[in-house]
Scaffold this motif. Structure first.
Motif, PDB file in Angstrom:
ATOM      1  N   ALA A 120      -3.551  25.728 -12.305  1.00 55.13           N
ATOM      2  CA  ALA A 120      -3.755  24.375 -12.178  1.00 55.13           C
ATOM      3  C   ALA A 120      -2.830  23.993 -10.836  1.00 55.13           C
ATOM      4  O   ALA A 120      -2.093  24.700 -10.605  1.00 55.13           O
ATOM      5  CB  ALA A 120      -3.097  23.661 -13.341  1.00 55.13           C
ATOM      6  N   ASP A 121      -3.316  22.800 -10.259  1.00 56.60           N
ATOM      7  CA  ASP A 121      -2.646  22.458  -8.968  1.00 56.60           C
ATOM      8  C   ASP A 121      -1.504  21.388  -9.256  1.00 56.60           C
ATOM      9  O   ASP A 121      -0.483  21.374  -8.762  1.00 56.60           O
ATOM     10  CB  ASP A 121      -3.631  21.725  -8.150  1.00 56.60           C
ATOM     11  CG  ASP A 121      -4.831  22.641  -7.578  1.00 56.60           C
ATOM     12  OD1 ASP A 121      -4.106  23.679  -7.201  1.00 56.60           O
ATOM     13  OD2 ASP A 121      -5.874  22.308  -7.726  1.00 56.60           O
ATOM     14  N   ALA A 122      -1.501  20.661 -10.568  1.00 57.01           N
ATOM     15  CA  ALA A 122      -0.487  19.957 -11.149  1.00 57.01           C
ATOM     16  C   ALA A 122      -0.680  19.968 -12.623  1.00 57.01           C
ATOM     17  O   ALA A 122      -1.530  20.114 -13.223  1.00 57.01           O
ATOM     18  CB  ALA A 122      -0.859  18.607 -10.543  1.00 57.01           C
ATOM     19  N   LEU A 123       0.438  19.377 -13.386  1.00 55.30           N
ATOM     20  CA  LEU A 123       0.299  19.402 -14.546  1.00 55.30           C
ATOM     21  C   LEU A 123       1.022  18.284 -15.324  1.00 55.30           C
ATOM     22  O   LEU A 123       1.980  17.829 -14.778  1.00 55.30           O
ATOM     23  CB  LEU A 123       1.178  20.602 -15.153  1.00 55.30           C
ATOM     24  CG  LEU A 123       0.932  22.170 -14.721  1.00 55.30           C
ATOM     25  CD1 LEU A 123       1.865  23.048 -14.591  1.00 55.30           C
ATOM     26  CD2 LEU A 123      -0.239  22.380 -15.720  1.00 55.30           C
ATOM     27  N   VAL A 124       0.345  17.754 -16.461  1.00 52.65           N
ATOM     28  CA  VAL A 124       1.206  16.880 -17.359  1.00 52.65           C
ATOM     29  C   VAL A 124       1.598  17.411 -18.473  1.00 52.65           C
ATOM     30  O   VAL A 124       0.574  18.047 -19.364  1.00 52.65           O
ATOM     31  CB  VAL A 124       0.140  15.566 -17.574  1.00 52.65           C
ATOM     32  CG1 VAL A 124       0.703  14.535 -18.541  1.00 52.65           C
ATOM     33  CG2 VAL A 124      -0.232  15.038 -16.445  1.00 52.65           C
TER      34      VAL A 124
END
Length: 181
Positions: free
Chosen positions: A70-74
């Motif tokens: 992933a490039d960004a995570l929540v």
């Protein structure tokens, strides 16, 4: 950009819904986003037993791979006994120390006690920082009373925080990409 959400709960829907709301808000802000929700109740992530990832089942491999690509995570967790969920902590233990390097790692927590909003700051944030994540200044805590009977978030203040967090995720990610380029 691939924005991946993690719901660190194996029961209920509130944490999953809160993470989903952040993903969907970010998608509305940037329709080109590729989003995915990893709901840990749908996977059999094995308990860490101290050996390399190759020794674990396919679900464990799949979840770790989705996170690391992933490039960004929540990252979402219910708060139990003033702590993040054990299933989420177990997942973190599977990750390499640089798993979140140069990635925005946003925090979303749910719980039944108002003061549990502090868990993000004092427990989850240090773990994300240890894994080299860039943690936004905004985070979202959703009290159980902020959900209606259909598990929709009805508190306008919480929905505003979701919007601000989504904006910040995109801004930080874009700044990181600009810095790399």
């Amino acid at each position: 950009m691939k924005l991946t959400g993690i719901s660190g709960s194996v029961v209920g829907e509130k944490t999953s819904q809160a993470v989903h709301d952040v993903l969907m808000t970010a998608k509305r802000l940037d329709p080109s986003l590729e989003i995915e929700l990893i709901d840990l109740k749908e996977y059999d992530v094995e308990m860490v037993r101290g050996f390399p990832l190759a020794g674990y089942n396919q679900d464990t491999w799949d979840v770790v791979n989705k996170i690391t690509t992933a490039d960004a995570l929540v990252i979402g967790s219910p708060i139990y006994q003033a702590s993040i969920s054990g299933v989420l902590k177990n997942l973190f233990d599977h990750l390499p120390v640089n798993a979140f390097k140069a990635k925005v790692t946003a925090m979303v927590t749910t719980g039944g006690v108002e003061k549990h909003f502090l868990v993000s700051e004092y427990q989850l944030k240090p773990i994300l920082s240890y894994l080299k994540g860039m943690v936004p200044t905004y985070s979202v805590f959703v009290h159980n009373d902020d959900f209606n009977d259909d598990n929709e978030i009805t508190n306008p203040i919480v929905n505003e925080r979701i919007s601000k967090l989504s904006e910040e995720i995109l801004q930080l990610h874009n700044a990181l990409q600009h810095k790399k380029g």
